[in-house]
Design a protein around this motif. Structure first.
Motif, PDB file in Angstrom:
ATOM      1  N   GLU A  89      49.963  23.613  38.283  1.00  0.00           N
ATOM      2  CA  GLU A  89      49.670  24.483  37.161  1.00  0.00           C
ATOM      3  C   GLU A  89      50.405  25.811  37.298  1.00  0.00           C
ATOM      4  OE1 GLU A  89      45.459  24.836  36.809  1.00  0.00           O
ATOM      5  OE2 GLU A  89      45.162  22.700  36.431  1.00  0.00           O
ATOM      6  N   ALA A  90      50.403  26.580  36.227  1.00  0.00           N
ATOM      7  CA  ALA A  90      51.172  27.824  36.194  1.00  0.00           C
ATOM      8  C   ALA A  90      50.671  28.825  37.222  1.00  0.00           C
ATOM      9  CB  ALA A  90      51.113  28.435  34.800  1.00  0.00           C
ATOM     10  N   GLY A  91      49.437  28.683  37.667  1.00  0.00           N
ATOM     11  CA  GLY A  91      48.915  29.589  38.678  1.00  0.00           C
ATOM     12  C   GLY A  91      47.587  30.186  38.272  1.00  0.00           C
ATOM     13  N   HIS A  92      46.947  30.808  39.242  1.00  0.00           N
ATOM     14  CA  HIS A  92      45.592  31.319  39.033  1.00  0.00           C
ATOM     15  C   HIS A  92      45.430  32.619  39.793  1.00  0.00           C
ATOM     16  CE1 HIS A  92      41.166  31.419  39.978  1.00  0.00           C
ATOM     17  NE2 HIS A  92      41.142  31.242  38.688  1.00  0.00           N
ATOM     18  N   VAL A  93      44.829  33.610  39.152  1.00  0.00           N
ATOM     19  CA  VAL A  93      44.519  34.885  39.783  1.00  0.00           C
ATOM     20  C   VAL A  93      43.015  35.080  39.707  1.00  0.00           C
ATOM     21  CG1 VAL A  93      44.827  37.383  39.708  1.00  0.00           C
ATOM     22  CG2 VAL A  93      46.756  35.885  39.188  1.00  0.00           C
ATOM     23  N   SER A  94      42.394  35.346  40.852  1.00  0.00           N
ATOM     24  CA  SER A  94      40.941  35.547  40.903  1.00  0.00           C
ATOM     25  C   SER A  94      40.659  36.966  41.369  1.00  0.00           C
ATOM     26  CB  SER A  94      40.297  34.531  41.850  1.00  0.00           C
ATOM     27  OG  SER A  94      40.907  34.574  43.132  1.00  0.00           O
ATOM     28  N   GLN A 119      50.448  31.115  30.432  1.00  0.00           N
ATOM     29  CA  GLN A 119      50.028  29.826  30.971  1.00  0.00           C
ATOM     30  C   GLN A 119      49.174  29.971  32.226  1.00  0.00           C
ATOM     31  OE1 GLN A 119      50.707  26.844  29.379  1.00  0.00           O
ATOM     32  NE2 GLN A 119      51.447  28.272  27.811  1.00  0.00           N
ATOM     33  N   ALA A 120      49.005  31.190  32.695  1.00  0.00           N
ATOM     34  CA  ALA A 120      48.257  31.416  33.937  1.00  0.00           C
ATOM     35  C   ALA A 120      46.757  31.468  33.671  1.00  0.00           C
ATOM     36  CB  ALA A 120      48.711  32.710  34.597  1.00  0.00           C
ATOM     37  N   LEU A 273      50.515  38.157  48.882  1.00  0.00           N
ATOM     38  CA  LEU A 273      50.192  37.900  47.479  1.00  0.00           C
ATOM     39  C   LEU A 273      51.137  36.866  46.883  1.00  0.00           C
ATOM     40  CD1 LEU A 273      49.532  41.463  45.997  1.00  0.00           C
ATOM     41  CD2 LEU A 273      47.938  39.926  47.153  1.00  0.00           C
ATOM     42  N   THR A 274      50.597  36.089  45.946  1.00  0.00           N
ATOM     43  CA  THR A 274      51.459  35.227  45.138  1.00  0.00           C
ATOM     44  C   THR A 274      52.208  36.097  44.127  1.00  0.00           C
ATOM     45  OG1 THR A 274      49.804  34.854  43.417  1.00  0.00           O
ATOM     46  CG2 THR A 274      49.742  33.387  45.345  1.00  0.00           C
ATOM     47  N   ALA A 275      53.215  35.510  43.493  1.00  0.00           N
ATOM     48  CA  ALA A 275      53.975  36.258  42.494  1.00  0.00           C
ATOM     49  C   ALA A 275      53.074  36.707  41.343  1.00  0.00           C
ATOM     50  CB  ALA A 275      55.128  35.403  41.970  1.00  0.00           C
ATOM     51  N   LEU A 276      52.141  35.839  40.944  1.00  0.00           N
ATOM     52  CA  LEU A 276      51.221  36.203  39.861  1.00  0.00           C
ATOM     53  C   LEU A 276      50.310  37.354  40.264  1.00  0.00           C
ATOM     54  CD1 LEU A 276      49.934  32.932  38.145  1.00  0.00           C
ATOM     55  CD2 LEU A 276      51.181  34.809  37.088  1.00  0.00           C
ATOM     56  N   GLU A 277      49.821  37.318  41.491  1.00  0.00           N
ATOM     57  CA  GLU A 277      48.962  38.396  41.965  1.00  0.00           C
ATOM     58  C   GLU A 277      49.725  39.712  42.053  1.00  0.00           C
ATOM     59  OE1 GLU A 277      46.023  35.538  44.667  1.00  0.00           O
ATOM     60  OE2 GLU A 277      47.688  36.616  45.593  1.00  0.00           O
ATOM     61  N   SER A 279      52.160  40.549  40.161  1.00  0.00           N
ATOM     62  CA  SER A 279      52.295  41.000  38.782  1.00  0.00           C
ATOM     63  C   SER A 279      51.007  41.657  38.303  1.00  0.00           C
ATOM     64  CB  SER A 279      52.650  39.814  37.879  1.00  0.00           C
ATOM     65  OG  SER A 279      52.701  40.209  36.526  1.00  0.00           O
ATOM     66  N   PHE A 280      49.870  41.074  38.648  1.00  0.00           N
ATOM     67  CA  PHE A 280      48.581  41.624  38.228  1.00  0.00           C
ATOM     68  C   PHE A 280      48.379  43.019  38.812  1.00  0.00           C
ATOM     69  CE2 PHE A 280      43.963  42.112  38.305  1.00  0.00           C
ATOM     70  CZ  PHE A 280      43.612  41.674  37.031  1.00  0.00           C
ATOM     71  N   VAL A 281      48.717  43.196  40.083  1.00  0.00           N
ATOM     72  CA  VAL A 281      48.568  44.497  40.733  1.00  0.00           C
ATOM     73  C   VAL A 281      49.496  45.526  40.087  1.00  0.00           C
ATOM     74  CG1 VAL A 281      48.867  45.754  42.902  1.00  0.00           C
ATOM     75  CG2 VAL A 281      47.763  43.510  42.905  1.00  0.00           C
ATOM     76  N   LYS A 282      50.719  45.132  39.765  1.00  0.00           N
ATOM     77  CA  LYS A 282      51.660  46.050  39.118  1.00  0.00           C
ATOM     78  C   LYS A 282      51.155  46.478  37.740  1.00  0.00           C
ATOM     79  CE  LYS A 282      55.850  44.411  41.446  1.00  0.00           C
ATOM     80  NZ  LYS A 282      57.135  43.677  41.286  1.00  0.00           N
ATOM     81  N   ILE A 283      50.508  45.562  37.040  1.00  0.00           N
ATOM     82  CA  ILE A 283      49.951  45.896  35.726  1.00  0.00           C
ATOM     83  C   ILE A 283      48.811  46.907  35.884  1.00  0.00           C
ATOM     84  CG2 ILE A 283      48.678  44.984  33.745  1.00  0.00           C
ATOM     85  CD1 ILE A 283      50.306  42.383  34.113  1.00  0.00           C
ATOM     86  N   ILE A 284      47.951  46.707  36.885  1.00  0.00           N
ATOM     87  CA  ILE A 284      46.884  47.686  37.146  1.00  0.00           C
ATOM     88  C   ILE A 284      47.493  49.067  37.365  1.00  0.00           C
ATOM     89  CG2 ILE A 284      45.118  48.416  38.802  1.00  0.00           C
ATOM     90  CD1 ILE A 284      44.480  45.479  39.289  1.00  0.00           C
ATOM     91  N   ASP A 285      48.526  49.131  38.185  1.00  0.00           N
ATOM     92  CA  ASP A 285      49.183  50.404  38.487  1.00  0.00           C
ATOM     93  C   ASP A 285      49.742  51.036  37.227  1.00  0.00           C
ATOM     94  OD1 ASP A 285      50.048  52.437  40.227  1.00  0.00           O
ATOM     95  OD2 ASP A 285      52.009  51.496  40.456  1.00  0.00           O
ATOM     96  N   ALA A 286      50.397  50.225  36.388  1.00  0.00           N
ATOM     97  CA  ALA A 286      51.012  50.752  35.164  1.00  0.00           C
ATOM     98  C   ALA A 286      49.965  51.259  34.180  1.00  0.00           C
ATOM     99  CB  ALA A 286      51.868  49.661  34.518  1.00  0.00           C
TER     100      ALA A 286
END
Length: 292
Positions: A89-94, A119-120, A273-277, A279-286
């Motif tokens: 699957e595309a991936g999962h962030v918890s 798709q995540a 971290l996975t690539a998706l994780e 990305s999630f952290v970078k979004i929090i920062d932004a």
């Protein structure tokens, strides 16, 4: 001790009876009772007071229930991780996040993440900082947000530190709302609503009141109750500035009041971290550092 025994134990707790628990698990009642008895034998004591209706936990059961829930939660998280990997699957962030940050930070973070990774899968659970860090350390989630308390910094790997500060807020109808500057002594003329933001903040409020010689009671309330109660004309409360900014409350200029309130984003120590994780952290920062 087996998974089926833990499932049977928790089913009885949630259903309040052996019969309903057996139906929920599609077991016969003798089969379910056998699982409970085997679990009790392994623990060395009875888990339920069976003569009660609904059945109630014994002291041993009260102790064991948290561990059973955490054990099954970890196993379910592991099964989900394996399922996701095996299906490609595309991936999962918890993520686990305190209620306050979920209120004013997560909506925009989740929106941006969904746009970038449509798709995540994203799972977000809410609770106090202790809960969020506990979920992380138990392996149920891979990212956690929490207050920047030293014990959390020591237990996990810090990915981001997000600076904020506490402010004093009142309802727009409160007489202090029209003041250009307010003194500490003026605050105690109204009913203080104190949310438990941690022992250090509790001590800070207590010291301010002692220095002012303030009398009267303090109401200790959870965040969910404090926000509507703070709309009352006679109340005053204390919030992180970013939460206050999106509330309907008025931020007061109280020069004698200053208390840093940093948040942190964590993962388990030594974990990559996975690539998706990432990305999630970078979004929090932004989102955190975007102009308000």
């Amino acid at each position: 001790m087996e998974i089926g025994q833990l499932q049977a134990f928790l089913a009885v707790v949630r259903e309040g009876s052996f019969t309903n628990a057996a139906n929920r698990l599609n077991l016969t009642q003798p089969s379910l009772s056998a699982r409970i008895q085997q679990l009790e034998q392994s623990l060395g004591g009875e888990l339920f007071m069976r003569e009660k209706r609904p059945v109630q936990l014994t002291p041993i059961g009260e102790i064991f229930i948290d561990y059973a829930e955490r054990a099954l939660g970890i196993l379910e998280a592991g099964q989900e991780a394996v399922r996701t990997a095996s299906l490609g699957e595309a991936g999962h962030v918890s993520v686990a996040c305190p209620f306050s940050l979920a209120t004013y930070l997560m909506p925009e973070v989740v929106r941006r993440f969904g746009q970038l990774h449509d798709q995540a899968e994203l799972s977000l659970v809410n609770g106090p900082s202790d809960f969020a860090v506990g979920q992380l350390l138990d392996g149920i989630v891979n990212l956690a947000l929490a207050a920047a308390f030293p014990r959390y910094l020591a237990q996990a790997q810090t990915l981001l530190r997000l600076h904020d500060e506490m402010v004093v807020v009142v309802a727009p109808s409160n007489p202090l709302a029209g003041e250009t500057a307010v003194s500490i002594n003026q605050l105690w003329q109204f009913q203080p609503l104190v949310i438990h933001w941690g022992a250090a903040f509790d001590a800070y409020i207590k010291s301010l009141r002692q220095m002012s010689g303030a009398k009267g009671s303090i109401l200790s309330v959870p965040l969910a109750a404090a926000l509507p109660m703070a709309q009352q004309t006679n109340s005053v409360t204390f919030l992180p500035s970013r939460l206050a900014a999106v509330s309907e409350l008025k931020i007061l200029n109280v020069r004698e009041f200053t208390f840093d309130w940093d948040a942190i984003v964590l993962t388990r120590s030594g974990r990559t971290l996975t690539a998706l994780e990432e990305s999630f952290v970078k979004i929090i920062d932004a989102v955190w550092h975007q102009p308000t």
